[in-house]
Every structure is written in structure tokens, then in C-alpha cells.
Enzyme design. Structure first.
Site, PDB file in Angstrom:
ATOM      1  CG  ASP A 160      -3.716  96.802 104.575  1.00 55.12           C
ATOM      2  OD1 ASP A 160      -2.830  97.862 104.324  1.00 55.12           O
ATOM      3  OD2 ASP A 160      -3.577  95.532 104.607  1.00 55.12           O
TER       4      ASP A 160
ATOM      5  CG  ASP B   3      -5.820  92.726 102.646  1.00 53.41           C
ATOM      6  OD1 ASP B   3      -5.247  93.265 101.571  1.00 53.41           O
ATOM      7  OD2 ASP B   3      -6.786  93.130 102.945  1.00 53.41           O
TER       8      ASP B   3
ATOM      9  CG  ASP C 196      -1.122  94.895 100.285  1.00 54.87           C
ATOM     10  OD1 ASP C 196      -0.650  95.648  99.928  1.00 54.87           O
ATOM     11  OD2 ASP C 196      -2.122  94.379 100.850  1.00 54.87           O
TER      12      ASP C 196
END
Length: 1025
Positions: free
Chosen positions: A461, A754, A758
Site C-alpha cells: 500500500d 489494512d 484486503d
């Protein structure tokens, strides 16, 4: 002490203090106001002192009382939360009330209504919907005493003596104990109690020493794993106490707490729904039903501990904790499952089994040879006489001889079987996990430590991982006006509503003198801080003036959130939307300027606004848009078409200073870094350039949007997946597909995540890494490693430790196989040629202890070196024993066998010593060879084996203990070990022989070895012939 509260309005003053002192107190108030004005002129911020048409409350304290602050705080607390908060909380419901205790467990609607619903239960528990419990230490303690703590009894871990018993359950050690008992019995019968107990007791002591050392190691690792498991269970929970939102440990949640729930959270205790919007939970963990359950205040108010929030948000009142909850009851009755063996442990168990079979075969041959030689009279004692007297054959002599030979054969098996290999994996994993926690990586799955060493691609990310996650509004547009100096009150009011009500964050202001405390995600905190500081938003007044009707929570698919509110004064209903600028703009048909006038959003203006968004994105800003729409009625669905654009804000989130170096380290290590983000493609490209993921010279790099990637066929995705560096505007399913395609290309993939969405990608990846700060509990449960500081550099650290685990295991394998090969060959050749073995049972057990437990402790606890990240990743099927290891161990084993066999056959003649002294020199030289070879085993490829040795205190400590124990065995425990004291010259010879392993180890590394594994080379030659 008295405190004076002044209410100062235009032209009047009211006092509740002593009227005789009003002049002095008025002078103090005037000084305060004058000082504030002076500070306002000296500072850049325009929001320090604001004019108001109402009044300002100023608390002025008497200088003679030092306890004024405490009194004022108490007064403020009493004023805000009522008199009940000033006194100890009294509960009108008892913990043993069956209707209350089983309220959530049995979903008792009748008890819920009898107690007055959520509000009635809160009152009975001395709690409040807005302020929560009082929350001081005494209040929390009283609640814990009355209703219990939020913990459940755990099964006691194995004690030390249990580990000793487990170690003694090894079948070969048990056989040795039987042999020791037989030897003890026959020894006492033959030689009497005074001299006959030594052999049997010596074996007993040696076996127990091996078991005790193994038990100490296993006991320590078990305790360490239990501590790490407790840390992984200790999650942070957002609660409201004393009117302030704060985070506490899940173990500190008490009955009466108001818990804040957002998407991805796990409900920490049993409770009832207090307030919120569109809250949905997944109860599959308790009921087995996968369907989402809607939670509201009337039909379904119950929230059981352990369920997961999958949509919406809300506040929950805790009614039961610990074993009073269904989850607590279940967890209290479950024993933590034994850790499953990791892939590397399974491979090592296979290697152990293969070596053990060779050892058993050698032991059978030795037993047969020794038996035949003994009963044919070929075996002779120190005087040269046959040990078997055919003229005087008795049952005792035959049985004792067979037991002695059998005992030696079993000892060969004990030495041959490298039971230290699985122990070495456990040690290095435990050591690595402990050190990784210190470096902010909490390992939840043991195998992840190993797999990180094989990772070839990392999908990461952006926000918080590559960046600092410290958002700040740096750009502001109202329509097409950049940072307008004057904004009409209507636009400001709408922006207040859009930022202050369409949010999961909160603003808490203890008093007028203190700065506001803002909580929430980094984006929400940045927007709320901007609204409070730049737009003078009063969060409490805003909440009082409006009622929230419906909420649509933000998720990564829509990339926006919405709220429908009603103005309490006028009854007007307004829908507000906030989110990714280009997506919100696409739903707008009008916009407002700083003058408050709404204008049609024609094509030219739309292009102008799109250019503004692109310019902010190119400057690596996250662009957020605000839009609204006046609606009729209170429909459950928030209208998102035909919106009016309010404005844009640009949020800056700087890259972490260390991230560029970390990505360069990954590139050198052969690990590809791919950034997957929901941001605009221009923002993503700018951040990727800044971090070093892409560069102007990287012509093959592809920066792609998730929508474009989704539109491709699977084959087209496979063709470009290696070249993708950045995927912008991606959905969680895009990340999942990216991982699948990379795995199809043969990559070992690590993924950071997070959010709740996901979870599929985290589970699909070879290693899932969740974020400890911003990550939801669902994401953490789906991951293998929790990155506690959300920093990409920690991901690189985990990769380095993963390589270190495999490297340490290879070091130990090389060391142990050298000992195994040398011991087997020496004993086998000696048995064939002389009919006896040079090392006694006790001596072989001592060698086994050195090379198993102590060798594992010495070599499996080395820390990562910089050179580990200059090598390519370790393949999934990389052989445990590399060609370089075969070269090293063959050289050392050949040297040891040659020298020790020479001592066996020519030692007495060369050094002029007795047979017992010669046997002691063989034993001493063999052990010292292993001590010196431990240094050689520290490096498989590098010639300098002493690099960093002084930093490894464990290694130096083990070497020192081994040498001290060896001196003790040779010089003091002569009866126990079957040794004879050696003089300094003989010690010097043993040390000189052992020291030869260093130059041999250095020289042999000049011999080149093929990169292809030996197994593949042999298979190829087999095919040719």
C-alpha cells in the site's frame, strides 16, 4: 478555595463570586483578554481568538489556592456529565442477575425491554451515551470487581518437568536407560556396589543431562511463544470515557464502556447497540452463518463478542466481559492448539529421517561385527587377551557382553539421528520472532518467518506504509477559487456539515483554554483539523444543530462516504458526499463559488476543475472533494446524483525518509516492489517516483489503473504483471488478481493490507502483512505478520530476517552433518578393524549434546548480515544442503576422520601414551574439532568466519561453556567420562589438531562449485547414461 465564573457579554457582567471582590476579579479578566489579543497579533494563525456574538466563559481562580485546577476540572466534569459523575458509580443491576447476565448470550428481548433498552441499561450501569463511563482508575477497578475483567482463564503451559519427560520419551534414549539399568545391575553383581555402579550411573547421568538441556531450551521457547501469542491477542479498542474517545487494551474493557465500532473491527465483549448507522456484522465465528446481520436499536440490538463489523459504524454499550460472554466461555475451554510444523521443519524432519536410517544401518552392522568379533575371540583387552573366554562361558558374561555391544550400537543411533535439526528451526524461529517484535514486526504464523526469505515480489500500500501517514491540508479550492479570502456563511456552514458530520472521526474539547483533541483516521483527522482551525468549526454546536438521518460509510469500492442530515431549526434535509475528487466530480451537475451562488457545471468548467485535480495529484497531493444536495423527505438511500460541488482540499502525506533506501535494498536483493493504491494515477506516479519504485530510466515499468487491468484477459494480465510497478485507483479485488497472476508467474508474493476488503489478498499471498496502526482487526486476523509501525522499512526487515532463518538453519545443518559423518565413519571403521569403538557411550552422548542442543543455540541465533540482502531470493524448492555446504562438510569430515583414525592406530606409538590416554586424546581432539568447526560453520561462502562474532554473545557463551565442560570431563570427571588426565603437551597436540580446521576451511572455499544443485546434476547425468 473559591473560583469565579464570569459571563462577559456586550456591556454587562454577571458574577457568582463574592460581590465585594468583583473589582479585583474584573481586573484579572481584563488582563486575560488583553493578553489573548496580543498573542493573536504575534501569531500567524487566524483561528486563535474568534469574535462571537454570544459570550465567552472565563474561569478565574484565586491565587491563594493551589488546588484550583483540580476544583475547576471537577466542576467542569460535574457540569457536563451530571452530579452522578462526581460520586462513585452505583449500579442498579447486579452481575448475578440472570436476565442481565445472559442478556446477549440468549438474546433476551424481554429482559432488554424490561431494563429500559440501551438507555435504561446505560443508566443502570452508571454510563452515558455521549460521555461513557467516568473512566478513572477507581471507577474501572469497581466495575472489574463487580462484573469481572475481559479475560478468560488460559490453560497452564507445560512446566519444566513436563518438558523433561517429553525429552525422555525419545525411544532411543529410553533404550539407553534400559541398557544403563542392566549395566548397573550386572556391574554391582560382578564388581560389588563400591566399584560396579560407575558405568550404569554414568549413562543415567549422561542421558538425563541431554534431556535436561533439551528441556531447558524447549521450555524457554514455549514461554516465548506464549508471550508472543498473548501480544498478538492484545488488540486496541476505541472507547469513550469521561467524554473523551481513547484507545485501551481489549483486556481493559469493562462493563458499562461505550465502544466505538467501525468497519473491520472485532466486537471485544458482549453488548447492546447504542447508536450508529447501517451497522452490519458477520456472526459466522459464533453461529456458523455467513450471512451479514443488520444491527439496530429495536429489532436486533445484541452484539456478541468475537463477531466482525463488515459495514457501517456505531457505538456499543458493554454488558458482559470475559467468561460471561459466549466467546469467553468457548475460549476458556479450548487449549491453544499445538503449533503446526512449518514447511522447513517438515523438510528437516525428512532429512532427519534419512540420516537416521543411515545411522540405524551402521548401528546394525556395528552390532553384528562387534558381536562376531567378540564371540570369535578377535576382540582383545588392554593386555592383549581375548575378552571372551571360551573355557568359562556363563550366562552373566554372555548377557553382559551383548548388553555392552547393544548399548554402543544404540549410542551410535543416538549420535547419528540429528534430532537437533527441528530444535534448531524452533530456536531460530523463536529468536527471530523475538527480535522482529523489537523491530516492529509481530509474527502470527511461524512459517511466515521462513517464507519471507523466499519473497520475490512485494505488493505494498501507499498511505502509511510508504508515506508518513501524517496528513495535512495544504490546498483549498471553493469551486474554481483558490484559497478565497472571503467565503459566505452559507458555504462555510455547508463545509462544516460536510467535514464535521460526514466523518468517523471526533473532536473533543475539554475547555476553552485547551486545544481540541481530534481522533480518527489520518485523513479524517486532517480534514477535521482544517475545519476547526481554518473554518472555525464548533463540533459540539454542529452536532446539536443537526440530526444525522442516514450514513453510507466509506469503502474502497466507492471511494467516498455519504451522510443525510436534517437541520433541527429549519427541518431542511441535505445529503453530503465526500471522497475521491474525480469520482465525486463525476456525480456533480453544478458548483458553488466563494460567493455562495450555485452555477451550472458546463463542459469548460468541468475541464477546468479536472485540471485542478490533476495538478494537485501531480504534486503528490491526495485530492478530496465535498459535494451536497438538498433533498425532499428522508429516504433510506442517500441521493448521489445531480450533486453540487462545494470544493476541493489537497492533503499532503510526505514519503517516509527511509523508504527510498529500503526499496533500493529490495531491488539489490532481487525483490520487485509494486505499489497498489486507491489514489489518483498522477498522485500514485509522483509518490512512486519520490520513493524510487519507478525512475525515468526504467522504460519497461508500467503504471496502470485498476479499471484498465480489470478489463484485460487473464493472459494479457500475465504478460504484463512482471512489469507493473504501480496500480492506481485499484479495488481490493484488483490486488487479489495481481497476487494470483504473480504466483502463476512463479513469484513468492508478500502483500501489505489494512482494510477489511484486503483480507482475500492477504490470505492468497504467500505472506500477508497487515498494518498494526491503521489495519482493521479483520485484516490482522487474515495476515501472517503484523507491521506494528505501518512502515515499509519493517517489511524489508522481515525479509532480511526470513533469509536469516534459512541461512542459520543451513549453518547448523553443515555443522551437524560434519559431526555425524565423522562419528559414523570413525566408529564403523574402528569396529571393523579393531573390534571396539574409540568413544565410550558417555563420550558419544556428550558429543551428541554438543552438536545438537548447544550447536543449535550457538548457530541458530545469529543476526542478519548486510550480505543477505545482496543475494537473490531463496527459491521455494532450494535444496537444504547447497553445493558449497557439501564441499565444506566433506573437507572437514575427511580431515577429522583421517586425523582421528591415525590417532586410533598410531597414537600410542607416536606420543608414547597408554591406550586409555590415547582414547582420551581421541575424544578430546574430536570435541575440540567440533568447537573450532563451529566458527567455520558461521559462514558458508565467505572466507572470513570471524566477522561479527563479537556481537553474538550467545555464540561466544556456548563456545566458552563447551570448552569449560570439556576440561571438566577430561580432568575431573574421569570415572564418569571414562577418561584419563592429560598433560599440557597432550592438550597442545589436541588443540593444534583442532585448529587445523580453520586453514582447511579457509582454503577449501577457493574451490569453485556449480550453481546447479547436486541433485539436478546427478539426474542429468543419469539421463545421459
Amino acid at each position: 478555595m473559591e473560583c469565579a465564573d464570569y459571563l462577559i457579554e456586550v456591556g454587562r457582567m454577571a458574577t457568582v463570586a463574592d460581590p465585594l471582590r468583583w473589582t479585583k476579579q474584573w481586573r484579572k479578566a481584563t488582563n486575560v483578554i488583553r493578553t489573548c489579543h496580543r498573542l493573536a497579533r504575534l501569531t500567524l494563525s487566524r483561528a486563535i481568538l474568534r469574535r462571537t456574538g454570544s459570550y465567552v466563559e472565563i474561569k478565574i481562580h484565586d491565587e491563594t489556592d493551589g488546588d484550583c485546577d483540580t476544583g475547576a476540572a471537577a466542576a467542569a466534569s460535574t457540569s457536563r456529565y451530571g452530579d452522578a459523575y462526581a460520586a462513585p458509580a452505583e449500579f442498579s443491576v447486579a452481575a448475578d442477575d440472570e436476565g442481565f447476565r445472559r442478556l446477549v448470550k440468549d438474546k433476551r428481548h424481554d429482559s432488554f425491554r424490561r431494563l429500559g433498552g440501551a438507555a435504561g441499561i446505560a443508566s443502570a450501569l452508571a454510563s452515558d451515551a455521549e460521555a461513557g463511563i467516568r473512566g478513572d482508575d477507581s471507577d474501572v477497578r469497581r466495575r472489574r470487581e463487580a462484573f469481572g475483567g475481559n479475560t478468560y482463564p488460559r490453560r497452564k503451559p507445560k512446566g519444566f518437568w513436563t518438558h523433561v519427560w517429553d525429552a525422555l520419551n525419545d525411544v532411543f534414549l529410553l533404550v539407553l536407560l534400559v541398557c544403563a539399568a542392566v549395566s548397573l545391575g550386572f556391574g554391582i553383581k560382578e564388581h560389588g556396589l563400591k566399584d560396579g555402579w560407575y558405568d550404569g550411573v554414568s549413562i543415567f547421568l549422561a542421558v538425563f543431562l541431554v534431556a535436561a538441556v533439551s528441556a531447558i531450551s524447549n521450555h524457554g521457547q514455549a514461554r516465548r511463544f506464549d508471550r508472543l501469542a498473548t501480544e498478538s491477542d492484545n488488540i486496541a479498542v476505541a472507547v469513550v470515557r469521561g467524554g473523551r474517545r481513547q484507545e485501551v487494551s481489549i483486556f481493559d474493557v469493562v462493563v458499562g464502556d461505550v465502544v466505538v465500532l467501525n468497519i473491520g473491527d472485532v466486537v471485544p465483549a458482549d453488548g447492546v447497540f447504542f447508536q450508529g448507522h447501517a451497522l452490519q456484522v458477520d456472526e459466522s465465528s459464533t453461529t456458523g452463518e455467513p450471512h451479514p446481520v443488520d444491527v439496530d436499536a429495536e429489532k436486533s440490538p445484541f452484539l456478541a463478542s468475537g463477531v466482525k463489523v463488515i459495514d457501517g459504524y456505531g457505538h456499543m454499550l458493554v454488558t458482559a466481559v470475559g467468561t460471561d460472554t459466549t466467546w469467553g466461555e468457548m475460549m476458556g475451554s479450548i487449549t491453544r492448539e499445538k503449533t503446526e510444523p512449518t514447511p522447513l521443519q517438515e523438510r528437516l524432519e525428512g532429512l532427519t529421517s534419512s540420516i537416521g536410517k543411515v545411522g540405524i544401518a551402521v548401528a546394525v552392522l556395528v552390532f553384528a561385527v562387534l558381536t562376531a568379533r567378540h564371540f570369535t575371540g578377535s576382540t582383545r583387552d588392554e593386555q592383549g587377551k581375548p575378552t571372551f573366554d571360551r573355557q568359562h562361558v556363563t550366562f552373566n558374561s554372555v548377557f553382559t557382553a551383548l548388553v555392552g555391544i547393544f548399548q554402543q550400537a544404540i549410542t551410535i543411533i543416538v549420535v547419528a539421528i540429528p534430532e537437533g535439526l527441528p530444535l534448531a528451526v524452533t530456536l531460530t524461529l523463536a529468536f527471530s520472532m523475538k527480535r522482529m517484535v523489537k523491530e516492529h514486526a509481530l509474527v502470527r504464523t511461524l512459517s511466515a518467518c521462513e517464507t519471507m526469505g523466499s519473497v520475490t515480489a512485494i505488493c505494498t500500500d501507499k498511505t502509511g506504509t510508504l508515506t508518513l501517514n501524517q496528513m495535512k491540508v495544504t490546498e483549498f479550492w471553493v469551486g474554481t477559487d483558490h484559497r478565497p479570502k472571503e467565503i459566505t456563511g452559507t458555504v462555510v456552514s455547508l463545509l462544516h456539515q460536510g467535514a464535521g458530520l460526514n466523518t468517523t472521526g471526533s473532536v473533543y474539547k475539554p475547555n476553552n483554554a485547551s486545544p481540541p483533541e481530534i481522533s480518527g483516521s489520518p485523513t479524517e483527522k486532517a480534514l477535521l483539523s482544517w475545519a476547526v482551525e481554518e473554518l472555525s468549526m464548533d463540533a459540539d454546536a454542529l452536532k446539536r444543530s443537526c440530526k444525522v438521518l442516514h450514513v453510507e460509510a466509506f469503502n474502497s469500492d466507492k471511494k467516498r462516504s455519504g451522510v443525510m442530515i436534517m437541520d433541527n431549526a429549519t427541518g431542511a434535509v441535505t445529503a453530503h458526499w465526500k471522497g475521491a475528487a474525480e469520482m465525486v466530480l463525476a456525480s456533480c451537475s453544478a458548483y458553488v463559488g466563494s460567493d455562495g451562488a450555485a452555477r451550472e457545471l458546463e463542459a469548460g468548467k468541468r475541464r477546468k476543475l479536472e485540471e485542478i485535480i490533476s495538478e494537485m495529484a501531480a504534486a503528490s497531493l491526495r485530492c478530496i472533494a465535498f459535494a451536497y444536495k438538498h433533498v425532499d423527505g428522508e429516504d433510506s438511500k442517500i441521493d448521489d446524483e445531480g450533486l453540487t460541488l462545494l470544493g476541493f482540499v489537497g492533503l499532503k502525506d510526505p514519503c517516509r525518509p527511509e523508504v527510498r533506501t529500503a526499496i533500493e535494498a529490495c531491488t539489490k536483493a532481487g525483490v520487485a516492489v509494486k505499489m497498489v493504491t486507491g489514489d489518483n494515477i498522477l498522485t500514485a506516479r509522483a509518490i512512486a517516483m519520490e520513493c524510487g519504485i519507478i525512475s525515468n530510466s526504467d522504460r519497461d515499468a508500467i503504471v496502470i489503473e485498476g479499471q484498465e487491468f480489470r478489463a484485460m484477459s487473464p493472459q494479457e494480465q500475465l504478460d504484463i504483471v512482471d512489469r507493473i510497478r504501480v496500480m492506481a485507483r485499484s479495488l481490493p479485488m484488483d490486488k487479489l488478481v495481481l497476487v494470483q497472476r504473480l504466483k502463476q508467474r512463479g513469484h513468492v508474493v508478500a502483500v501489505t493490507g489494512d482494510g477489511t476488503n484486503d483480507a482475500p489478498a492477504l490470505k492468497e499471498a504467500d505472506v500477508g502483512l497487515s498494518m498494526g496502526i491503521q489495519g482493521t482487526e479483520v485484516a490482522k486476523e487474515s495476515s501472517d505478520i503484523v507491521i506494528m509501525n505501518d512502515n515499509f522499512d519493517t517489511v524489508v526487515t522481515a525479509t532480511r530476517w526470513g533469509r536469516c532463518v534459512f541461512n542459520n538453519i543451513q549453518k547448523f545443518i553443515q555443522f551437524q552433518l560434519t559431526v555425524n559423518v565423522a562419528a559414523l565413519i570413525i566408529n564403523f571403521v574402528s569396529a571393523l578393524t579393531s573390534g571396539k569403538m574409540p568413544l565410550s557411550t558417555v563420550q558419544l552422548l556428550w558429543v551428541n549434546l554438543i552438536m545438537d542442543t548447544m550447536g543449535a543455540l550457538a548457530l541458530a541465533t545469529d543476526t542478519p548480515t548486510k550480505g543477505l540482502m545482496r543475494r537473490p531470493p531463496i527459491g521455494r524448492t532450494a535444496p537444504l544442503i547447497s553445493n558449497a555446504m557439501w564441499r565444506n562438510l566433506a573437507a572437514q569430515a575427511a580431515f577429522q576422520v583421517a586425523v582421528l583414525l591415525a590417532l586410533q592406530y598410531r597414537g600410542r606409538e607416536i606420543f608414547g601414551v597408554s591406550e586409555k590416554a590415547n582414547g582420551t586424546m581421541i575424544f578430546n581432539a574430536f570435541v575440540l574439532c567440533q568447537v573450532f568447526n563451529e566458527f567455520n560453520a558461521r559462514e558458508i561462502e565467505r572466507r572470513n568466519v570471524f566477522a561479527g562474532v563479537l556481537r553474538n554473545k550467545m555464540f561466544l557463551g556456548i563456545i566458552a561453556v563447551t570448552i569449560a565442560m570439556q576440561v571438566l570431563m577430561v580432568e575431573l570427571l574421569t570415572r564418569f567420562a571414562g577418561t584419563q588426565r592429560l598433560g599440557l603437551p597432550q592438550w597442545g597436540v589436541c588443540v593444534a589438531i583442532a585448529a587445523m580446521s580453520w586453514p582447511i576451511g579457509w582454503a577449501v572455499k577457493f574451490i569453485p562449485v556449480p550453481e546447479r544443485p547436486l541433485r539436478q546434476i546427478l539426474a542429468t547425468r543419469r539421463k545421459l547414461f
